[in-house]
Motif scaffolding. Structure first.
Motif, short mmCIF file in Angstrom:
data_model
loop_
_atom_site.label_atom_id
_atom_site.label_comp_id
_atom_site.label_asym_id
_atom_site.label_seq_id
_atom_site.Cartn_x
_atom_site.Cartn_y
_atom_site.Cartn_z
N ALA A 151 4.56 2.82 0.86
CA ALA A 151 4.28 3.03 -0.56
C ALA A 151 5.60 3.14 -1.33
O ALA A 151 5.75 4.01 -2.19
N ASP A 152 6.54 2.26 -1.01
CA ASP A 152 7.89 2.38 -1.56
C ASP A 152 8.13 1.50 -2.79
O ASP A 152 9.26 1.12 -3.08
N GLY A 153 7.08 1.20 -3.53
CA GLY A 153 7.23 0.60 -4.85
C GLY A 153 7.31 -0.90 -4.88
O GLY A 153 7.31 -1.59 -3.85
N ASP A 284 2.16 -0.31 -5.67
CA ASP A 284 2.96 -1.44 -6.13
C ASP A 284 3.57 -2.22 -4.97
O ASP A 284 3.87 -3.41 -5.12
N ALA A 285 3.79 -1.59 -3.85
CA ALA A 285 4.31 -2.32 -2.69
C ALA A 285 3.33 -3.42 -2.26
O ALA A 285 3.74 -4.47 -1.78
N ALA A 286 2.04 -3.17 -2.47
CA ALA A 286 1.00 -4.12 -2.08
C ALA A 286 0.64 -5.09 -3.19
O ALA A 286 0.35 -6.27 -2.94
N HIS A 287 0.60 -4.60 -4.45
CA HIS A 287 0.05 -5.43 -5.53
C HIS A 287 0.70 -5.11 -6.87
O HIS A 287 0.02 -4.91 -7.87
N GLY A 296 -1.83 -0.08 -12.98
CA GLY A 296 -0.90 0.13 -11.87
C GLY A 296 -1.17 1.41 -11.10
O GLY A 296 -1.40 1.38 -9.88
N ALA A 297 -1.15 2.55 -11.77
CA ALA A 297 -1.39 3.83 -11.10
C ALA A 297 -2.83 3.93 -10.61
O ALA A 297 -3.10 4.41 -9.51
N SER A 298 -3.77 3.48 -11.43
CA SER A 298 -5.18 3.61 -11.05
C SER A 298 -5.51 2.81 -9.79
O SER A 298 -6.31 3.24 -8.95
N GLN A 299 -4.89 1.64 -9.64
CA GLN A 299 -5.12 0.88 -8.41
C GLN A 299 -4.47 1.56 -7.21
O GLN A 299 -5.01 1.52 -6.10
N ALA A 300 -3.34 2.23 -7.41
CA ALA A 300 -2.75 3.01 -6.31
C ALA A 300 -3.67 4.15 -5.91
O ALA A 300 -3.81 4.46 -4.72
#
Length: 380
Positions: A151-153, A284-287, A296-300
């Motif tokens: 989860a490193d961005g 964000d590392a994934a998508h 962005g945050a909501s998908q995380a």
């Protein structure tokens, strides 16, 4: 199960807390010397808050629910283009939360014991074997785990190691400014609205935050070099001098220390998988996506909720299978929203005749249709 999480941003701390609360032996690794979150305010959409609710983390945030107002898109003078009934949307889908990022970060990690966090530890590589994963820092082995969450961005170093053929993140040619400030007069009509300009292709959004406070963002073409916060704020205020009077007033009233400047980036193309064996990617590392849909945050958070659900009760030998289920659930939706965010960016940043046509079509869009489009985003 021993689970290592690499990266202590919003998605990483949410996953760490959720997995810890369900009984896993979790260690959170962060390369920075302390846990922190920068970037002023953040809007958490109803689907993101619903995901946090499933982890038992949503309740403290509901005090920050944005007041109902007439949202949607407006032109730069503040005249409606696409109207949404925020009150009806919140009644159906739940509230939108606007909160300081640092407050949100602290809230999400409150359930994670301090001894489960290792700061100042950069994880540079992962060595995966049938029985587990070894974490390396500076070429040295620092730990082993039975599953690893990356989860490193958006600039993820580990994604580049795991998927060397992927081009990674790219800049979009746009510049994002975000800021917070206290209450000022003359802004009520613009709250929860996003203004777009067919002349410059720039955007401005304004949301209530806290006890009378405000959170704003801009999106405009990026200059050749990224300006410092004061210069960026003043340049944006000059660019938007002819907009609704509240817009340049808000920008100039914001202290330089409360302005965050960020070149907008996204993944060059979607990943074909979010997992490889006992390792998965999150947030964000994934998508990594553009901010145009505010997802962005909501998908995380949706990632974290799905990960916790699929790993609940899992034995170490089931790690790869459970993570494959996580990938099957999350990748189609997150990749779809990543593409939708880029389409939205192209729509709202148009200029010239194409923007005139866009504005005409937006004015002709019935509010009910706009509500259905929101439902496609907010309903997992």
């Amino acid at each position: 199960m021993r689970i290592a999480i690499v990266g202590a941003g919003l998605g990483g701390v949410t996953a760490a807390t959720g997995l810890h609360l369900t009984g896993h032996d979790v260690t959170l690794y962060e390369r920075a010397p302390d846990l922190r979150e920068t970037g002023t305010g953040i809007v958490v959409m109803p689907n993101g808050l619903a995901a946090l609710d499933t982890l038992g983390l949503g309740a403290p945030l509901r005090a920050h629910a944005a007041p109902t107002a007439q949202g949607g898109l407006r032109d730069r003078a503040g005249r409606p283009l696409l109207v949404t009934d925020a009150a009806k949307a919140q009644e159906r889908y739940g509230p939108t939360v606007v909160v300081d990022r640092a407050v949100l970060h602290r809230t999400l990690r409150e359930g994670l014991p301090a001894d489960r966090v290792r700061t100042g530890v950069p994880v540079d590589d992962l060595n995966q074997e049938p029985g587990g994963v070894t974490l390396l820092s500076g070429g040295e082995e620092i730990a082993t785990a039975e599953a690893v969450v990356v989860a490193d961005g958006i600039g993820s170093r580990l994604r580049a190691r795991l998927f060397p053929g992927h081009p990674g993140a790219v800049r979009t040619g746009r510049l994002d400014l975000r800021g917070t400030l206290g209450p000022i007069p003359g802004v009520h009509d613009l709250l929860t609205a996003i203004l777009v300009d067919r002349h410059s292709g720039a955007m401005f959004g304004l949301f209530p935050m806290g006890a009378g406070g405000l959170y704003w963002f801009t999106d405009a073409p990026a200059p050749a070099t990224v300006p410092a916060p004061e210069q960026a704020r003043d340049q944006m205020a000059e660019l938007m001098a002819g907009w609704h009077p509240a817009v340049p007033a808000v920008l100039r009233a914001t202290a330089v220390a409360d302005v965050h400047v960020d070149p907008i980036t996204r993944l060059a193309r979607p990943l074909e998988t979010y997992t490889t064996g006992r390792i998965c990617l999150l947030g964000d590392a994934a998508h990594g996506m553009t901010p145009d849909l505010g997802q962005g945050a909501s998908q995380a958070f949706e990632d974290a909720a799905a990960l916790v659900r699929h790993l609940t009760g899992a034995a170490p030998g089931e790690a790869a299978e459970r993570l494959a289920r996580y990938d099957a659930q999350r990748r189609p939706r997150a990749n779809r929203l990543m593409a939708a965010s880029s389409r939205q960016s192209r729509l709202t940043t148009r200029t010239g005749p194409a923007a005139w046509l866009r504005d005409a079509l937006l004015r002709a869009t019935p509010p009910a249709l706009a509500a259905r489009q929101l439902a496609a985003i907010w309903l997992p």
